[in-house]
Design a protein around this motif. Structure first.
Motif, PDB file in Angstrom:
ATOM      1  N   TRP A  77       0.738  -1.302  -0.107  1.00  0.00           N
ATOM      2  CA  TRP A  77      -0.388  -0.181  -0.207  1.00  0.00           C
ATOM      3  C   TRP A  77       1.316   1.355   0.107  1.00  0.00           C
ATOM      4  CZ3 TRP A  77      -0.053  -3.801   3.639  1.00  0.00           C
ATOM      5  CH2 TRP A  77      -1.076  -5.139   3.261  1.00  0.00           C
ATOM      6  N   PRO A  78       1.861   1.150  -0.784  1.00  0.00           N
ATOM      7  CA  PRO A  78       2.434   2.746  -1.025  1.00  0.00           C
ATOM      8  C   PRO A  78       1.598   4.136  -0.676  1.00  0.00           C
ATOM      9  CG  PRO A  78       2.114   1.717  -3.323  1.00  0.00           C
ATOM     10  CD  PRO A  78       1.279   0.927  -2.696  1.00  0.00           C
ATOM     11  N   GLY A  79       0.898   4.947  -1.500  1.00  0.00           N
ATOM     12  CA  GLY A  79      -0.059   5.592  -1.512  1.00  0.00           C
ATOM     13  C   GLY A  79      -0.062   5.647   0.835  1.00  0.00           C
ATOM     14  N   LEU A  80       0.685   4.270   1.663  1.00  0.00           N
ATOM     15  CA  LEU A  80      -0.186   5.473   3.433  1.00  0.00           C
ATOM     16  C   LEU A  80       1.077   4.758   3.544  1.00  0.00           C
ATOM     17  CD1 LEU A  80      -2.914   2.101   4.050  1.00  0.00           C
ATOM     18  CD2 LEU A  80      -2.985   4.353   3.309  1.00  0.00           C
ATOM     19  N   GLY A  81       2.248   5.233   2.885  1.00  0.00           N
ATOM     20  CA  GLY A  81       3.732   5.161   3.728  1.00  0.00           C
ATOM     21  C   GLY A  81       4.040   4.187   3.144  1.00  0.00           C
ATOM     22  N   ASP A  82       5.630   4.766   3.471  1.00  0.00           N
ATOM     23  CA  ASP A  82       7.050   3.902   3.433  1.00  0.00           C
ATOM     24  C   ASP A  82       6.667   2.503   4.155  1.00  0.00           C
ATOM     25  OD1 ASP A  82       7.510   4.651   1.216  1.00  0.00           O
ATOM     26  OD2 ASP A  82       9.069   5.890   1.846  1.00  0.00           O
ATOM     27  N   GLY A  83       6.571   3.034   5.974  1.00  0.00           N
ATOM     28  CA  GLY A  83       6.701   2.048   7.130  1.00  0.00           C
ATOM     29  C   GLY A  83       5.294   1.557   6.847  1.00  0.00           C
ATOM     30  N   VAL A  84       4.746   1.030   5.914  1.00  0.00           N
ATOM     31  CA  VAL A  84       3.208   0.683   6.351  1.00  0.00           C
ATOM     32  C   VAL A  84       3.451  -1.211   5.046  1.00  0.00           C
ATOM     33  CG1 VAL A  84       0.671   0.508   6.169  1.00  0.00           C
ATOM     34  CG2 VAL A  84       1.607   2.746   6.674  1.00  0.00           C
ATOM     35  N   ARG A  85       3.171  -2.563   6.293  1.00  0.00           N
ATOM     36  CA  ARG A  85       3.394  -3.489   5.432  1.00  0.00           C
ATOM     37  C   ARG A  85       2.333  -4.245   6.399  1.00  0.00           C
ATOM     38  NH1 ARG A  85       8.304  -5.369   7.749  1.00  0.00           N
ATOM     39  NH2 ARG A  85       8.005  -3.812   9.598  1.00  0.00           N
ATOM     40  N   GLY A  86       2.420  -6.010   5.678  1.00  0.00           N
ATOM     41  CA  GLY A  86       0.928  -6.365   5.622  1.00  0.00           C
ATOM     42  C   GLY A  86       1.190  -7.647   4.911  1.00  0.00           C
ATOM     43  N   THR A  92       1.217  -4.056   9.540  1.00  0.00           N
ATOM     44  CA  THR A  92       2.109  -3.319  10.909  1.00  0.00           C
ATOM     45  C   THR A  92       2.916  -1.972  10.391  1.00  0.00           C
ATOM     46  OG1 THR A  92       4.434  -3.876   9.877  1.00  0.00           O
ATOM     47  CG2 THR A  92       3.417  -5.647  11.456  1.00  0.00           C
ATOM     48  N   ASN A  93       3.000  -0.601  11.089  1.00  0.00           N
ATOM     49  CA  ASN A  93       3.251   0.845  10.567  1.00  0.00           C
ATOM     50  C   ASN A  93       4.710   0.866  11.672  1.00  0.00           C
ATOM     51  OD1 ASN A  93       3.903   3.105   9.321  1.00  0.00           O
ATOM     52  ND2 ASN A  93       1.723   3.990   9.878  1.00  0.00           N
ATOM     53  N   ASP A  94       5.424   0.724  10.772  1.00  0.00           N
ATOM     54  CA  ASP A  94       7.116   1.229  11.579  1.00  0.00           C
ATOM     55  C   ASP A  94       7.232   3.577  11.675  1.00  0.00           C
ATOM     56  OD1 ASP A  94       8.030  -1.251  11.851  1.00  0.00           O
ATOM     57  OD2 ASP A  94       9.521  -0.761  10.427  1.00  0.00           O
ATOM     58  N   PRO A 130       3.748  -0.807  21.052  1.00  0.00           N
ATOM     59  CA  PRO A 130       5.240  -1.971  22.530  1.00  0.00           C
ATOM     60  C   PRO A 130       4.463  -1.203  24.138  1.00  0.00           C
ATOM     61  CG  PRO A 130       6.552  -0.829  20.531  1.00  0.00           C
ATOM     62  CD  PRO A 130       4.424   0.310  20.112  1.00  0.00           C
ATOM     63  N   ASP A 131       3.426   0.186  24.309  1.00  0.00           N
ATOM     64  CA  ASP A 131       3.167   0.246  24.997  1.00  0.00           C
ATOM     65  C   ASP A 131       1.198  -0.397  25.734  1.00  0.00           C
ATOM     66  OD1 ASP A 131       2.167   1.815  23.338  1.00  0.00           O
ATOM     67  OD2 ASP A 131       2.314   3.698  24.890  1.00  0.00           O
ATOM     68  N   GLY A 132       0.963  -1.301  24.774  1.00  0.00           N
ATOM     69  CA  GLY A 132      -0.520  -1.628  24.814  1.00  0.00           C
ATOM     70  C   GLY A 132      -1.262  -2.520  23.837  1.00  0.00           C
ATOM     71  N   GLY A 165       8.720  -3.811  19.064  1.00  0.00           N
ATOM     72  CA  GLY A 165       9.327  -3.145  19.821  1.00  0.00           C
ATOM     73  C   GLY A 165       9.349  -1.283  19.641  1.00  0.00           C
ATOM     74  N   THR A 166       9.877  -1.159  20.182  1.00  0.00           N
ATOM     75  CA  THR A 166       9.729   0.614  19.777  1.00  0.00           C
ATOM     76  C   THR A 166      11.129   0.940  18.497  1.00  0.00           C
ATOM     77  OG1 THR A 166      12.206   1.374  21.441  1.00  0.00           O
ATOM     78  CG2 THR A 166       9.249   1.264  22.360  1.00  0.00           C
ATOM     79  N   ASP A 167      11.368   0.253  17.797  1.00  0.00           N
ATOM     80  CA  ASP A 167      12.262   0.253  17.093  1.00  0.00           C
ATOM     81  C   ASP A 167      11.595  -0.059  15.415  1.00  0.00           C
ATOM     82  OD1 ASP A 167      14.085   1.455  17.851  1.00  0.00           O
ATOM     83  OD2 ASP A 167      15.633  -0.419  18.486  1.00  0.00           O
ATOM     84  N   GLY A 168      10.437  -0.846  15.626  1.00  0.00           N
ATOM     85  CA  GLY A 168       9.223  -1.440  14.745  1.00  0.00           C
ATOM     86  C   GLY A 168       9.092  -2.681  14.914  1.00  0.00           C
ATOM     87  N   ALA A 169       8.816  -3.267  13.680  1.00  0.00           N
ATOM     88  CA  ALA A 169       8.078  -4.565  14.304  1.00  0.00           C
ATOM     89  C   ALA A 169       9.165  -5.444  12.417  1.00  0.00           C
ATOM     90  CB  ALA A 169       6.340  -4.812  13.568  1.00  0.00           C
ATOM     91  N   VAL A 170       8.831  -6.504  13.422  1.00  0.00           N
ATOM     92  CA  VAL A 170       9.124  -7.687  13.002  1.00  0.00           C
ATOM     93  C   VAL A 170       8.361  -8.749  12.344  1.00  0.00           C
ATOM     94  CG1 VAL A 170      11.296  -9.373  11.997  1.00  0.00           C
ATOM     95  CG2 VAL A 170      11.934  -7.491  13.130  1.00  0.00           C
ATOM     96  N   LEU A 171       8.020  -9.109  11.378  1.00  0.00           N
ATOM     97  CA  LEU A 171       7.038  -9.820  10.700  1.00  0.00           C
ATOM     98  C   LEU A 171       7.234 -10.973   9.942  1.00  0.00           C
ATOM     99  CD1 LEU A 171       3.486 -10.250  10.329  1.00  0.00           C
ATOM    100  CD2 LEU A 171       3.683  -8.869   8.619  1.00  0.00           C
ATOM    101  N   ARG A 172       7.367 -12.195  10.011  1.00  0.00           N
ATOM    102  CA  ARG A 172       7.108 -13.171   9.322  1.00  0.00           C
ATOM    103  C   ARG A 172       6.000 -14.184   9.814  1.00  0.00           C
ATOM    104  NH1 ARG A 172      11.130 -10.336   8.252  1.00  0.00           N
ATOM    105  NH2 ARG A 172      13.096 -11.219   9.068  1.00  0.00           N
TER     106      ARG A 172
END
Length: 249
Positions: free
Chosen positions: A37-46, A59-61, A119-121, A225-232
């Motif tokens: 979904w490039p229109g939602l930003g580079d950090g959005v994956r799924g 996820t969105n880093d 990461p906090d909830g 975590g606070t640095d982002g998501a790791v998805l497998r």
């Protein structure tokens, strides 16, 4: 119907661990984790649903306020279709990790549970066709199904939640130095296949519902975590059956 296992420990470097079993019609095409979904930003994956274009899990880093993730599960209520037609439930995880869930989209979709993770909830929001309800989930281990989190009247939750509670939870991503920490959960998941896939207690499932056959199509491992998501993600070559070895994408 999908099953999502969550462990939330605010004291860990990676506070959120998720093991998700995605149940869907076997013939419905989907793509592995990626930036679809490039229109939602580079950090959005799924995990991308080709038919409706949405996501089962996203996820969105780069989310405002820090990394986040969301996953949607079907509920069982049989609702009347709105005059304008259904909104795909797959838009909800994408909205959750970007702009926030749109109330109109939320109420014009078939019934759902949405798990939102930071990461906090952790929060679970439900739409049953009459009301939207949201609860914060306490730290610890939780099993989420069509009924929401930790409903012990759901046979698979009653049978298998104690087994997951009895083993250590993952402490980081399914790669590098923390990869081995996923083995207790993965072994426990394999142990659940001692019951048939069409049994009420099954987590790896084949389920006939409303004239449709749904089956577990993939296993997802997420660390946040606070640095982002790791998805497998591991695709199941035979729906409703675990492979001898997971092939992680």
């Amino acid at each position: 119907m999908c099953t999502v296992i969550i462990d939330f420990d605010p004291g860990r470097a990676w506070p959120i661990a998720v093991l998700g079993l995605r149940d869907e019609q076997p013939g419905r095409a989907w793509d592995p984790p990626g930036a679809w979904w490039p229109g939602l930003g580079d950090g959005v994956r799924g995990i991308h649903d080709r038919e409706a274009g949405g996501a089962w899990l996203a996820t969105n880093d780069d989310a405002p306020g820090g990394p986040r993730a969301a996953v949607v599960l079907n509920r069982r209520e049989d609702l009347d279709m709105p005059a304008a037609g259904w909104t795909s439930r797959g838009v909800l995880p994408l909205e959750a990790v970007t702009t926030g869930v749109d109330a109109e989209d939320a109420r014009s979709a078939r019934s759902w549970n949405l798990v939102e993770l930071r990461p906090d909830g952790v929060a679970v929001t439900s739409w049953d066709g009459s009301s939207l309800r949201s609860i914060d989930v306490a730290p610890g281990l939780h099993l989420v199904t069509h009924e929401g989190p930790d409903h012990l009247d759901v046979p698979r939750v009653h049978r298998w939640r104690p087994a997951f509670l009895d083993v250590p939870s993952p402490i980081g991503p399914l790669d590098g130095a923390t990869a081995a920490s996923w083995e207790p959960w993965l072994r426990t998941l394999r142990s659940t296949t001692s019951v048939p896939a069409d049994a009420d207690e099954a987590i790896v499932r084949v389920d006939d519902h409303d004239g449709l056959r749904l089956a577990s199509l993939s296993v997802t491992a997420l660390s946040l975590g606070t640095d982002g998501a790791v998805l497998r993600n591991a695709r199941l070559a035979e729906p409703g059956r675990l492979p001898e070895e997971f092939v992680w994408e």
